[in-house]
Design an enzyme around this catalytic site. Sequence first.
Site, PDB file in Angstrom:
ATOM      1  N   ARG A  64     -28.955 -46.770   6.155  1.00 33.46           N
ATOM      2  CA  ARG A  64     -28.515 -45.605   5.363  1.00 33.46           C
ATOM      3  C   ARG A  64     -29.126 -44.364   5.989  1.00 33.46           C
ATOM      4  O   ARG A  64     -30.332 -44.338   6.255  1.00 33.46           O
ATOM      5  CB  ARG A  64     -28.955 -45.703   3.896  1.00 33.46           C
ATOM      6  CG  ARG A  64     -28.403 -44.552   3.021  1.00 33.46           C
ATOM      7  CD  ARG A  64     -28.219 -44.977   1.582  1.00 33.46           C
ATOM      8  NE  ARG A  64     -27.641 -46.317   1.548  1.00 33.46           N
ATOM      9  CZ  ARG A  64     -28.004 -47.276   0.713  1.00 33.46           C
ATOM     10  NH1 ARG A  64     -28.908 -47.027  -0.204  1.00 33.46           N
ATOM     11  NH2 ARG A  64     -27.455 -48.469   0.779  1.00 33.46           N
ATOM     12  N   SER A  69       0.826  -1.193   0.000  1.00 36.74           N
ATOM     13  CA  SER A  69       0.000   0.000   0.000  1.00 36.74           C
ATOM     14  C   SER A  69       0.863   1.247   0.000  1.00 36.74           C
ATOM     15  O   SER A  69       1.747   1.410   0.828  1.00 36.74           O
ATOM     16  CB  SER A  69      -0.874  -0.012   1.255  1.00 36.74           C
ATOM     17  OG  SER A  69      -1.426   1.270   1.484  1.00 36.74           O
ATOM     18  N   ASN A 102       1.071  -6.642   5.959  1.00 32.43           N
ATOM     19  CA  ASN A 102      -0.133  -7.446   6.208  1.00 32.43           C
ATOM     20  C   ASN A 102       0.175  -8.940   6.153  1.00 32.43           C
ATOM     21  O   ASN A 102       0.675  -9.440   5.136  1.00 32.43           O
ATOM     22  CB  ASN A 102      -1.213  -7.112   5.189  1.00 32.43           C
ATOM     23  CG  ASN A 102      -1.785  -5.716   5.416  1.00 32.43           C
ATOM     24  OD1 ASN A 102      -1.562  -5.123   6.465  1.00 32.43           O
ATOM     25  ND2 ASN A 102      -2.504  -5.214   4.437  1.00 32.43           N
ATOM     26  N   LYS A 123       3.016  -0.958   6.404  1.00 34.66           N
ATOM     27  CA  LYS A 123       2.250  -2.161   6.761  1.00 34.66           C
ATOM     28  C   LYS A 123       2.861  -3.418   6.169  1.00 34.66           C
ATOM     29  O   LYS A 123       3.364  -3.433   5.053  1.00 34.66           O
ATOM     30  CB  LYS A 123       0.796  -2.022   6.294  1.00 34.66           C
ATOM     31  CG  LYS A 123       0.024  -0.983   7.102  1.00 34.66           C
ATOM     32  CD  LYS A 123      -1.470  -1.092   6.830  1.00 34.66           C
ATOM     33  CE  LYS A 123      -2.045  -2.272   7.582  1.00 34.66           C
ATOM     34  NZ  LYS A 123      -3.460  -2.468   7.233  1.00 34.66           N
TER      35      LYS A 123
END
Lengths: 439, 439, 439, 439
Positions: free
Chosen positions: D303, D264, D272, D270
């Site tokens: 079943r 970013s 992330n 950051k």
Amino acid sequence: MTEVERAFAEDTRVQKMLDVEAALARAEAQAGIIPASAADAISRASRAERFDVTAIVADAHSAGNLAIPLVKALTRLVSDDSPESSRYVHWGATSQDIIDTGLVLQLRDAVPIVVRDLRRAASAAATHARLHARTPMPGRTWLQQATPITFGLKAAGWLDALARTMESLESALTGALCLQFGGASGTLASLGADGLNVSSRMGALLNLPVPAVPWHAHRDRLATLACALGVSCGTMGKIARDVALLGQTEIQETIEPSADAGGSSTMPHKRNPVRASRVLAAAIRAPGLVSAMLSAMPQEHERGLGGWQAEWDVLPELVRVTASAATSTADLLERLIVRTEAMERSLQMTQGLIMAESVVMALAPHVGKSTAHGLVDRAARRALDDGVSFADALALDQEITRSLGPGALADALEPADYLGVSAQFVARVLAATDSKTKA
Amino acid sequence: MTEVERAFAEDTRVQKMLDVEAALARAEAQAGIIPASAADAISRASRAERFDVTAIVADAHSAGNLAIPLVKALTRLVSDDSPESSRYVHWGATSQDIIDTGLVLQLRDAVPIVVRDLRRAASAAATHARLHARTPMPGRTWLQQATPITFGLKAAGWLDALARTMESLESALTGALCLQFGGASGTLASLGADGLNVSSRMGALLNLPVPAVPWHAHRDRLATLACALGVSCGTMGKIARDVALLGQTEIQETIEPSADAGGSSTMPHKRNPVRASRVLAAAIRAPGLVSAMLSAMPQEHERGLGGWQAEWDVLPELVRVTASAATSTADLLERLIVRTEAMERSLQMTQGLIMAESVVMALAPHVGKSTAHGLVDRAARRALDDGVSFADALALDQEITRSLGPGALADALEPADYLGVSAQFVARVLAATDSKTKA
Amino acid sequence: MTEVERAFAEDTRVQKMLDVEAALARAEAQAGIIPASAADAISRASRAERFDVTAIVADAHSAGNLAIPLVKALTRLVSDDSPESSRYVHWGATSQDIIDTGLVLQLRDAVPIVVRDLRRAASAAATHARLHARTPMPGRTWLQQATPITFGLKAAGWLDALARTMESLESALTGALCLQFGGASGTLASLGADGLNVSSRMGALLNLPVPAVPWHAHRDRLATLACALGVSCGTMGKIARDVALLGQTEIQETIEPSADAGGSSTMPHKRNPVRASRVLAAAIRAPGLVSAMLSAMPQEHERGLGGWQAEWDVLPELVRVTASAATSTADLLERLIVRTEAMERSLQMTQGLIMAESVVMALAPHVGKSTAHGLVDRAARRALDDGVSFADALALDQEITRSLGPGALADALEPADYLGVSAQFVARVLAATDSKTKA
Amino acid sequence: MTEVERAFAEDTRVQKMLDVEAALARAEAQAGIIPASAADAISRASRAERFDVTAIVADAHSAGNLAIPLVKALTRLVSDDSPESSRYVHWGATSQDIIDTGLVLQLRDAVPIVVRDLRRAASAAATHARLHARTPMPGRTWLQQATPITFGLKAAGWLDALARTMESLESALTGALCLQFGGASGTLASLGADGLNVSSRMGALLNLPVPAVPWHAHRDRLATLACALGVSCGTMGKIARDVALLGQTEIQETIEPSADAGGSSTMPHKRNPVRASRVLAAAIRAPGLVSAMLSAMPQEHERGLGGWQAEWDVLPELVRVTASAATSTADLLERLIVRTEAMERSLQMTQGLIMAESVVMALAPHVGKSTAHGLVDRAARRALDDGVSFADALALDQEITRSLGPGALADALEPADYLGVSAQFVARVLAATDSKTKA
């Protein structure tokens, strides 16, 4: 033993079932179905302290439910007093009527205690929101600092969610508070034409609405209450996780004070978030309990085989777990130490990079948004690569300083000036939740 | 692909996110933040068919969410059309704004389809309730015949619960339908003082309420919707279980007609309850999905790490599962074959013992309740031990026939005369749910 | 209170933690780290009956765990005896060492009780399998009669699954039985170079293996045990569901005898499957408890915050739930009344249609498989449409009687002759599970 | 589409079911039950690419399972080639035989891929453990720094748990890999006396063991595999949580490098943790999926009705979720950036208080343990209250300096000298897991 634990203790459970038996007898006496003297005798006997609760609980195991041995014991007790009256004990009812309505009475006592503690938590959150509406701290996404927020905004988010969960809980409780009375298969056949008359008198005596039809085989009202409790634990878990993360040794923007005098002498620096851990434990346990209540729903025909029985332990446990979380959340928020200086220090930790978006926004009117992005990106990379502060990197870039002078740059780097509408959000939440934070 | 599957298909998801981007751009143009021409260009480009959805989904994996590659692709597309405008794409928003609001738009489309099928199921249940309000059948508790009920009463119970679940679902959906728009950390800082203005315009354009504060980190509204879906599956599961049990080879009081032409030539007698099995499968799956939504709630700070991501698959899957159950429940109830002769035969299966309570009630006014119990008990034991019918055992007991003559005995043994207030219950439910059964 | 409830009672829990403290002290004395006299004093004091367990449990709430107040109380008690020794209480250990290892000791007592009851259930299933290896009954799929099986085959299926679950439980228990001893953060730093020496002596004293590394933050061993308990509840739930279905009023091929003397006088025909309901309740509750254990696994760093605490209630509850199911399953299977005449009657209920596959197989060698299918299909439809027996419908069809004479037709319609390799399957299971059914 | 997604794609599913049909035909031809030419024709037709998979999946909805329309389509296809042979398609089998055995074949392909990625993760963890066996970092309990550990010890804990989960998965897979073949109700009656012969030939052809008895109604083997997958997600979730916490902006002791080029520009700081978020999402989702598999276990008679059907979506989803987590965990650990300088910085953050236990242990031989505690406690309080470093507070206390001179104090305050047996633990884990970390 907490109030909620008391509300689900065995003797309370027995008392609530006896309350239902007594109301049944009185309703039937009012309707002229049994003698008034029988209703009196049954009411007199319907006191849990007159029963050997432990023995009744033990007998419930082989009988299949708690009502069977309780009705036997009640009949004996009434018979000692008035043999005549004893034949009217439990008249027209089935075990499930007594057990389900008794549970409803327990829930009516217990859930408001949870709500009361949630209100306490909401009030404390409101105080934090109000006090810190403009206190900057890092917003964090993906556990990474993103852009500044205020602690008040974070607290307002907690408050808003707590208010919603109070409302949901109260609404789900209201939905669950209704009489169960249907007799053996839900037709009230043993009362002939008087079934609805007795039902409505019973509802009045117990102060419980009478639903359109008995709900013995349809458990959605209880499941919905369970869900509201589960969501409540989730919301509290979110708050506790935030607080636990903020209290980390490396962050300490908030601290949960030690409940214990003392603490560890070998690790004197520790601030163990004991209350947060209780809340998070509740948030881990609740989903499985909710899931069990939902799995129990497809009950066979007019009475379930397994599903009904599973509820007996699961729903009380879920209320207890939520109540424990609510008390801990309230205590936690009431006593939370907010360290604004640590928030300030955290905001400095990226040496300004947390303000990159702010600088882009400041530059954009001068050079256009995409150029602004490019310039800020370049400065940020330089800051990261060369280990200089972001402020210095920006100041070294003439393409930036051409648009933003030292003052403008400093402004753009100031967290307190890049808080958007945080304060308005806080004000909106405080206004919207006002009724939820007053006792 | 069903309507609900379509509502959660990848291209629909992308389109809803593009709808949010377009609304954002238009709101910002209205607020004077970006040029009107940019909003036009962005709106023009916001058509899913212009995107390589598969590639975007693939890129989302490493990017961490779907919005990042979608915004890149949208920016490229806008740029082809108007390079100037491309810088305004996604202005002031964060990925979560787009993803969450896009999800809300999907839910707004999908959940009403579920409700529509629930309405269809409720209507069919109402028809059964009305038609069979007085059709006797055995009530069953613990999978044992208990006392008679009517099929209408059973259907009314289904109807009542379906109506409640429709209401809960609609209410939870209403609660969940709100705009998420907060920017990087929830302060809308990148829009300066215009955050609330843009929010309210975006809400108006998307026809979504704007909440007091962004809800990115508080997931209770979605969790509450998940819970309502889970309860709905539980209620449908209960109906399906009843129908599957009633359709057993040995009972066949109702039959789910085969959806397939044909059936098995080697087992021609089988009536496989295929729709009921789908509903029960949903009732087994839903609790775990609800539980995952609740477990996902304690999300870290301003954006969750794992919790948010878990929701992306879980909530759509839960809506799909519930939708499949709703369609199957509606089909099942609409086509259910009700075999009153089999119900009558079942009522005879205990050779009268199912009427023991009725005989007690008939005898009680004559001999007192406890004596009545004793006499009936004795006759029942004789019937069981000697293999005679209960009617014969009663008729052989002079202490009984002294009070009840042949006619009175026959009356007391008639299931159709021992239905209590079943018909009134049915009428109450039909009245209370009227609005839920009309399209 | 059952044995398993006793194993998880508060005072047992305290005793097990004291056993760990005593072993720790003795190990450290052996290693020359603390005086032998201190180890003696600590061992003498380590008797739960000398503690106020209720007060310790209450204090655990604010302390955050049970070990903190227990160690305080133990230190006081040792100090009364030998002030010198009291300083060596809990030397080098952390709360989690005591709590986790104490839990392991409780599990070592409790889980074999579950296995013992499973063995009892398996033995009873083996007896049914052996006795009824050739007793025909309807096989049922989709709750519809399919083709004949034997009750022994059904019981062999139960037995086979019970044997597997015993093995899994024992193996998971073995995996979970290991010492936890790591000190404050798992390095045993406070013991200097003696950590491994003390560990291995402690393991020897407690008869617990010492793992390669302390497991405080890795809960997979306990989660795996929880899973084995959950699977066990599922297997028992399957058996209980079969029995509950077989015991329906309309079927009664097996009956669960009443545990109570008596039963209901107003519904004398009822055979409430009380034990089956307990087992099914366990099968409904266990998945949510397992799910909570799994959700608790991602514990933070060297000690969890919420996850660890959640385990404290969840795992004991899961063992209790499984134990209750195991006792009930064993009781249920040991006392189960098998009604072969009802099985025979059920086989007749479709008037021969249950044998359609058998007739196809008998015809196929004569006319080919697809023609055989067509002919049988035609006869079946005639039987269903005209309400005649399948035998009659077959006998009326000359294309069939051309290939199969009356004797061959009768043979093909005999359930006892169409059991395939049921008996061999039973024999294989009995052989394979032999070691699991002997005490 | 990943390998595991491919293994559960619709066309793979169809192919595996066709593989079972082909093996059935060949086994029956070997046993002399059907002509060799029919087996050849069926084998030739059993190629998924020759089927309209989408249409078959759509038809499965109303038919109730995938085998019914697939067998119809296969029969048509064989018939085109050899009408004679088409009558032998699916001879003696039931839908569940094909579906369950087909699933087993899919699991045999898919689960080893998960194990392969777990091995990759284990290898990477082993490398970290080896490299950093002596790299000090803070141990953290309750999210508070406790005492020093080494990063190698943390990685060894991961490795140890990964190795266990690989073993559990392989063992559970082995348990689940067995043929399901029982015919309509599990007796193989339609094969007369040849049932076991055909079974064992089918098992040989498919390379699958033949169990003692068909397992159609007993799902514990699949549930056990589901549990192993769930535990695996929990273990990986623990690792991902550690890494996400270590990567926080304020800590950054490890960093998950960005998968994307770029990142970013508005939040350049950051990091992330995208892979960790995927793993944590899996750890949140898996418990609910496991819980659904367990809830599905009590399947009716021969079943299930709902339970079996629920498995069809749940188990493949659980394998996919676990596979995604395994890939992400492996990638995460392989690329994890370890920042020893940040670990060093963290160790300094409490200004020495993290070493309080170490100082107690150094003092204890001189003054006794309890006096040592008291002295260290006093110095720690002074450090916290006066804002001085712990080292200074200790140096100012003559009762301490009397026993510990400057050199001894400095030694006691050195994290690298207070690591206990961390290195031995690492070595033990590396030795014990050696076979799990080599390809």
